[in-house]
Design an enzyme around this catalytic site. Sequence first.
Site, mmCIF file in Angstrom:
data_model
loop_
_atom_site.group_PDB
_atom_site.id
_atom_site.type_symbol
_atom_site.label_atom_id
_atom_site.label_comp_id
_atom_site.label_asym_id
_atom_site.label_seq_id
_atom_site.Cartn_x
_atom_site.Cartn_y
_atom_site.Cartn_z
ATOM 1 N N ASP A 1 -54.300 -16.807 13.118
ATOM 2 C CA ASP A 1 -55.531 -17.118 13.843
ATOM 3 C C ASP A 1 -55.953 -15.972 14.767
ATOM 4 O O ASP A 1 -55.109 -15.357 15.424
ATOM 5 C CB ASP A 1 -55.264 -18.380 14.687
ATOM 6 N N GLU B 1 -57.169 -13.892 10.129
ATOM 7 C CA GLU B 1 -58.560 -14.186 10.448
ATOM 8 C C GLU B 1 -59.125 -13.063 11.316
ATOM 9 O O GLU B 1 -58.758 -12.925 12.482
ATOM 10 C CB GLU B 1 -58.686 -15.514 11.201
HETATM 11 C C1 ARE Z 1 -62.513 -25.013 23.030
HETATM 12 C C2 ARE Z 1 -63.920 -25.280 23.569
HETATM 13 C C3 ARE Z 1 -64.368 -24.153 24.489
HETATM 14 C C4 ARE Z 1 -63.355 -24.006 25.623
HETATM 15 C C5 ARE Z 1 -61.973 -23.747 25.008
HETATM 16 C C6 ARE Z 1 -60.867 -23.644 26.058
HETATM 17 O O1 ARE Z 1 -64.832 -25.402 22.456
HETATM 18 O O2 ARE Z 1 -65.639 -24.476 25.030
HETATM 19 O O3 ARE Z 1 -63.720 -22.927 26.443
HETATM 20 O O4 ARE Z 1 -61.632 -24.829 24.122
HETATM 21 O O5 ARE Z 1 -60.812 -24.794 26.809
HETATM 22 C C7 ARE Z 1 -61.364 -23.452 18.128
HETATM 23 C C8 ARE Z 1 -62.794 -23.845 18.460
HETATM 24 C C9 ARE Z 1 -63.153 -23.512 19.897
HETATM 25 C C10 ARE Z 1 -62.133 -24.127 20.842
HETATM 26 C C11 ARE Z 1 -60.788 -23.505 20.487
HETATM 27 C C12 ARE Z 1 -59.645 -23.988 21.375
HETATM 28 O O6 ARE Z 1 -63.673 -23.185 17.558
HETATM 29 O O7 ARE Z 1 -64.442 -24.078 20.159
HETATM 30 O O8 ARE Z 1 -62.481 -23.853 22.188
HETATM 31 O O9 ARE Z 1 -60.451 -23.893 19.129
HETATM 32 O O10 ARE Z 1 -59.553 -25.366 21.358
HETATM 33 C C13 ARE Z 1 -64.355 -15.948 17.600
HETATM 34 C C14 ARE Z 1 -62.943 -15.482 17.274
HETATM 35 C C15 ARE Z 1 -62.317 -16.265 16.147
HETATM 36 C C16 ARE Z 1 -62.426 -17.777 16.370
HETATM 37 C C17 ARE Z 1 -63.906 -18.082 16.544
HETATM 38 C C18 ARE Z 1 -64.147 -19.583 16.760
HETATM 39 O O11 ARE Z 1 -62.949 -14.104 16.960
HETATM 40 O O12 ARE Z 1 -60.948 -15.892 16.043
HETATM 41 O O13 ARE Z 1 -64.412 -17.361 17.693
HETATM 42 N N1 ARE Z 1 -61.806 -18.551 15.286
HETATM 43 C C19 ARE Z 1 -60.414 -19.069 15.421
HETATM 44 C C20 ARE Z 1 -60.242 -20.454 14.830
HETATM 45 C C21 ARE Z 1 -60.968 -21.481 15.675
HETATM 46 C C22 ARE Z 1 -60.315 -21.543 17.047
HETATM 47 C C23 ARE Z 1 -59.813 -20.249 17.532
HETATM 48 C C24 ARE Z 1 -59.891 -19.095 16.796
HETATM 49 C C25 ARE Z 1 -59.052 -20.248 18.783
HETATM 50 O O14 ARE Z 1 -60.634 -20.466 13.486
HETATM 51 O O15 ARE Z 1 -60.978 -22.758 15.073
HETATM 52 O O16 ARE Z 1 -61.277 -22.041 18.019
HETATM 53 O O17 ARE Z 1 -57.707 -20.572 18.415
HETATM 54 C C26 ARE Z 1 -68.850 -13.401 16.434
HETATM 55 C C27 ARE Z 1 -67.557 -12.613 16.432
HETATM 56 C C28 ARE Z 1 -66.369 -13.491 16.118
HETATM 57 C C29 ARE Z 1 -66.336 -14.702 17.025
HETATM 58 C C30 ARE Z 1 -67.644 -15.455 16.911
HETATM 59 C C31 ARE Z 1 -67.650 -16.629 17.892
HETATM 60 O O18 ARE Z 1 -69.161 -13.765 15.099
HETATM 61 O O19 ARE Z 1 -67.637 -11.566 15.478
HETATM 62 O O20 ARE Z 1 -65.182 -12.757 16.274
HETATM 63 O O21 ARE Z 1 -65.253 -15.550 16.590
HETATM 64 O O22 ARE Z 1 -68.734 -14.589 17.223
HETATM 65 O O23 ARE Z 1 -68.685 -17.443 17.540
#
Ligand code: ARE
Length: 484
Positions: A202, A238
Amino acid sequence: YNGQPICSGQTNVVVHLFEWKWADVASECSALAQLGYCAVQVSPPQEHAVLEDPGTGLPPYPWWQRYQPVSYALDSRSGSHQEFVNMVETCNDVGVYIYVDAVIQHMTGGQSGYGSSGSFYDGATEDYPGVPFSTDDFHKQQPDECTTSSGEIEDYSDAQQVRFCRLVGLRDLRTANDYVRDMLVEYLNTLVDIGVAGFRVDACKHTMPEDLEHLYTNMHDLPTRWFPAGSRPYVFQEVIYVGGDEPIRPEHYTHIGRVTEFRYSANIGNIFRGWDGQQLSYLEDFGEGWGFMDGLDAVVFIDNHDNQRGHGPGGDSVLTYKDDRLYKMATAFELAWPYGQPRVMSSFAFDDTEAGPPSDGNGNTYDVECFNGEWVCEHRWHQIENMVGFHNAALGTGMSHWRTISDNAIAFGREGTAFIVINNEDHEVSGDFETGMPDGEYCDVISCDGPTPPCNSCGSVTVSGGNAHITVPNDSDSMVAIHV
Ligand code: ARE
């Protein structure tokens, strides 16, 4: 590192059984083996935050609570340590392997509470006694680490922020620190020793490649109970990139593992929807020809658990199970096309993009029952499950016999092993096709249960002299596919 997925036999399709419980994954594995799936990507198995009240307007127990680790105890919404072990053993025994979603770059958000295994944690003081991690194990606002005044990632064009500041408030581990590395390696090796064969790692963009490389090279070999001696765990990472000038690119990670190719997902939606001037005929060089990474480095997908619900990139063009006909066509294309390792999404139905899986009022996930309106099970839709057989029959061959029938109707083969016609026009298409296939009768796997005649009351295709006359209606499937 050789980039080869760990699979048994001639298979390499991954299915993401998003939020399934371990016991349900275990019961699914014999069917997956029969269909020719290589592996299951499972939801993060470590102890996670339990968010009964995540904030105003948010539903209790959102799906994303599992991306907030509290400790590495294998006790989660999907089941206990013992249930996890049972799943891995059951699936490995039938040759379907388990790939774990490894959340290693951060812990929870700023709240405090008790995790799914009962461990206390406090995000505000960065205290995780269940590991244990304490505040020294996390990046700080200082010149050589996080340089934003909020402590958050504010600008993705600044690599230092992306690596050393918090991603949406998640407490950011010092992954260069020896102690942190030891804890992470111990977690990964616990999984490898149980028999987990691979990892979806992740949020890799937020960790330096050398820190990840340290983790990967210190993983144990896979256990010889199921794998040849010396087998290394498979890793795909990822790293989201869909274009633009972000300084951190997938290519910075491909020397240590495969990488998710988000441009594939972002573009294929536009192509099948006909948005942005796109059409099916442009798929002829889909992959490297579109500027994507080398296919041997890529993991590809139509949608993932984030972008199917508006998290992460892709926007409205992303196709999901809600798009039924277009989704079946795009997934069939994905499984027919020789670029990247394909992953198939298997969803729970949702309206609220933050809602967790079907569960009771205490956040206990219900048992999976495919097609009951709550568990979508795209991987068992017969147009999709049968294309896994097509994919496997064609594995290792290149694309051949391309034909642009019209802007939105295409056909192509796989060097004599398989052939498909996809019709995204608003009318029937019909024609004589050079297929390259051995002469004989084939059942259309889109409408039939399998490839082998007799094709009782479903479509069949007769190849003679390598040629076939094929008619593809404009109906709910709009495809014909055959394979040896
Ligand atoms: C949640 C709440 C937040 C709060 C946080 C902490 O939604 O409001 O601040 O908790 O309390 C997932 C959810 C998040 C969630 C998180 C933790 O999607 O909403 O936050 O779990 O519970 C970036 C990253 C990429 C990430 C995406 C979502 O680079 O790695 O954001 N994806 C992975 C997973 C997700 C997961 C996480 C990471 C965290 O697949 O499921 O989040 O473990 C551009 C950039 C990208 C960026 C993107 C964001 O495109 O190029 O890099 O992605 O914008 O939209």
